[in-house]
Write an enzyme that holds these catalytic residues in place. Sequence first.
Site, PDB file in Angstrom:
ATOM      1  N   GLU A   1       1.348  -7.923  -1.401  1.00 45.86           N
ATOM      2  CA  GLU A   1       0.340  -8.192  -2.441  1.00 45.86           C
ATOM      3  C   GLU A   1       0.497  -9.620  -2.915  1.00 45.86           C
ATOM      4  O   GLU A   1       1.617 -10.053  -3.236  1.00 45.86           O
ATOM      5  CB  GLU A   1       0.547  -7.291  -3.667  1.00 45.86           C
ATOM      6  CG  GLU A   1       0.008  -5.907  -3.540  1.00 45.86           C
ATOM      7  CD  GLU A   1       0.048  -5.150  -4.864  1.00 45.86           C
ATOM      8  OE1 GLU A   1      -0.194  -5.753  -5.920  1.00 45.86           O
ATOM      9  OE2 GLU A   1       0.338  -3.938  -4.807  1.00 45.86           O
TER      10      GLU A   1
ATOM     11  N   GLU B   1       5.726  -0.906  -6.274  1.00 44.26           N
ATOM     12  CA  GLU B   1       6.326  -1.570  -7.446  1.00 44.26           C
ATOM     13  C   GLU B   1       7.232  -0.615  -8.220  1.00 44.26           C
ATOM     14  O   GLU B   1       7.043  -0.358  -9.421  1.00 44.26           O
ATOM     15  CB  GLU B   1       5.227  -2.128  -8.357  1.00 44.26           C
ATOM     16  CG  GLU B   1       4.417  -3.227  -7.674  1.00 44.26           C
ATOM     17  CD  GLU B   1       3.511  -4.013  -8.601  1.00 44.26           C
ATOM     18  OE1 GLU B   1       3.105  -3.457  -9.638  1.00 44.26           O
ATOM     19  OE2 GLU B   1       3.203  -5.173  -8.282  1.00 44.26           O
TER      20      GLU B   1
HETATM   21  C1  BG6 Z   1       0.092  -4.857  -8.773  1.00 42.31           C
HETATM   22  C2  BG6 Z   1      -0.347  -3.483  -8.365  1.00 42.31           C
HETATM   23  O1  BG6 Z   1       0.827  -4.757  -9.931  1.00 42.31           O
HETATM   24  O2  BG6 Z   1      -0.862  -5.786  -9.161  1.00 42.31           O
HETATM   25  C3  BG6 Z   1      -1.815  -3.347  -8.006  1.00 42.31           C
HETATM   26  O3  BG6 Z   1       0.445  -2.965  -7.331  1.00 42.31           O
HETATM   27  C4  BG6 Z   1      -2.635  -4.209  -8.945  1.00 42.31           C
HETATM   28  O4  BG6 Z   1      -2.157  -1.993  -8.045  1.00 42.31           O
HETATM   29  C5  BG6 Z   1      -2.216  -5.651  -8.765  1.00 42.31           C
HETATM   30  O5  BG6 Z   1      -3.997  -4.057  -8.794  1.00 42.31           O
HETATM   31  C6  BG6 Z   1      -3.002  -6.640  -9.596  1.00 42.31           C
HETATM   32  O6  BG6 Z   1      -3.026  -6.249 -10.934  1.00 42.31           O
HETATM   33  P1  BG6 Z   1      -4.396  -6.053 -11.697  1.00 42.31           P
HETATM   34  O7  BG6 Z   1      -4.045  -5.501 -13.001  1.00 42.31           O
HETATM   35  O8  BG6 Z   1      -4.990  -7.421 -11.791  1.00 42.31           O
HETATM   36  O9  BG6 Z   1      -5.219  -5.148 -10.870  1.00 42.31           O
END
Ligand code: BG6
Length: 470
Positions: free
Chosen positions: A361, A173
């Site tokens: 993701e 990111e």
């Molecule tokens: C992304 C990141 O922004 O979102 C991850 O690359 C992160 O590291 C994921 O865990 C989800 O966000 P969160 O805050 O719910 O863990």
Amino acid sequence: MKTTFPTDFLWGGALAANQVEGAYNVEGKGLSTSDYQPRGLMFPPSERAEGEFNLKDVAIDFYHRYPEDIALFAEMGFKTLRTSIAWTRIYPNGDEETPNEAGLAFYDALFDELLKYGIEPLITLSHYEMPYNLTKEYGGWGDRRVIEFFERYATTVFNRYQHKVKYWLTFNEINVSLFSSFTGLGIADGLSWQQRYQAIHHQLVASARVVKACHRIIPGAKIGNMVAAMPYYPLTCNPDDLIEAQRKEREWLFFFDVQARGEYPSHIQRRFKEKNVQLEITPQDREDLRETVDFLSFSYYMSSCASADPHQQQTTGNILKMISNPYLKASEWGWQIDPAGLRHLLNQLWDRYQKPLFIVENGLGAKDKIEADGSIKDDYRIAYLNDHLVQVHEAIADGVNVLGYTAWGPIDIISASTSEMSKRYGFIYVDRDDHGEGTLQRSRKKSFAWYQQVIASRGEALVRGGKNDQ
Ligand code: BG6
């Protein structure tokens, strides 16, 4: 229409070292920026007080329990696992001449374990952490010398794992550096736009240089970039809202533009002018930037609306702010759930760049309830993932080249933005709470068997039925 995905589609899950490994100070590991963010990446760094509690210190103890976890991923049928290397296990301070052998050996064993099951490692070089020492002694990515330290680290791991890892990502990111300077750049807040974009420039050059090194050292490998992607819809059909939506999307598209096309796009010049930014770019930098990535990857959790009206109320995403969309529901954390937005995004990126895409993701953070018999019926998670995967299939049917899909947090982990254990993404439950209490025991949720079936059937087990997927 059947929802069958291509035979070589890379199904799997995605993790990050600092959110799973724990073992934060063993076998020579140095402290990283993440170790200084006990409350999560939305918060500025805090000096570690003696004995201060940080859930990530132990996390889910993946460092010691990975064989058990990987066996469960293999049981689900994973073709790939995305995780990251903690830079501080390899170069604890970031500026050493020689690497830490114990750290290198740990990842050797981890990758061997994956390969034992035929699971392809997909490795992020830097996922929201860098050696803390580099932030203190050099001012993080504000200092050009950090490019060389990063290159040294990347070259070390390319050489070491050249026969084990074929898929790589540079910075997780990378566009988050626009909003959270400590997390993205290792620099405390209060930066001018000039300082921020100069540090980002150093990161973009570093990324291009390691892409070049990867191509040289591992000729068969594929290396991509990684952007937090968020589509913006104009809040109304007022043309001004459309222009605002385009402006907001260009904030993150800029990173794809540079890393996919090898030069700064013309649209950024206007932003630089408005923000008084004059970058120091050497001829060598321009030359380096020309080395572009092999594929484009991104995280996708939500979409937002854009409005030209500055008084429109904003709600929070994890780092990026959003304007609510009346057509969408949101997660318990206020993230707007928009499966069709993923199809739109895949088409948009394919139309713009014609490079293969990888969704690295996507997932739903939710509080799970344990039933009296110990089971967890996470139908909400199944529904979220089902609907997104149906839209990925639609995009493939639209002609988009999609390499794979790694669901975020296939096992419960510490959340990045708020450092919580109770915000769970996993198919596998981990017995640990926000106070660090629990046995760390693993158990399968209902979604475990569901994902297993989706992978085994190459998507045919997905349930269709939304408006856009007839
Ligand atoms: C992304 C990141 O922004 O979102 C991850 O690359 C992160 O590291 C994921 O865990 C989800 O966000 P969160 O805050 O719910 O863990």
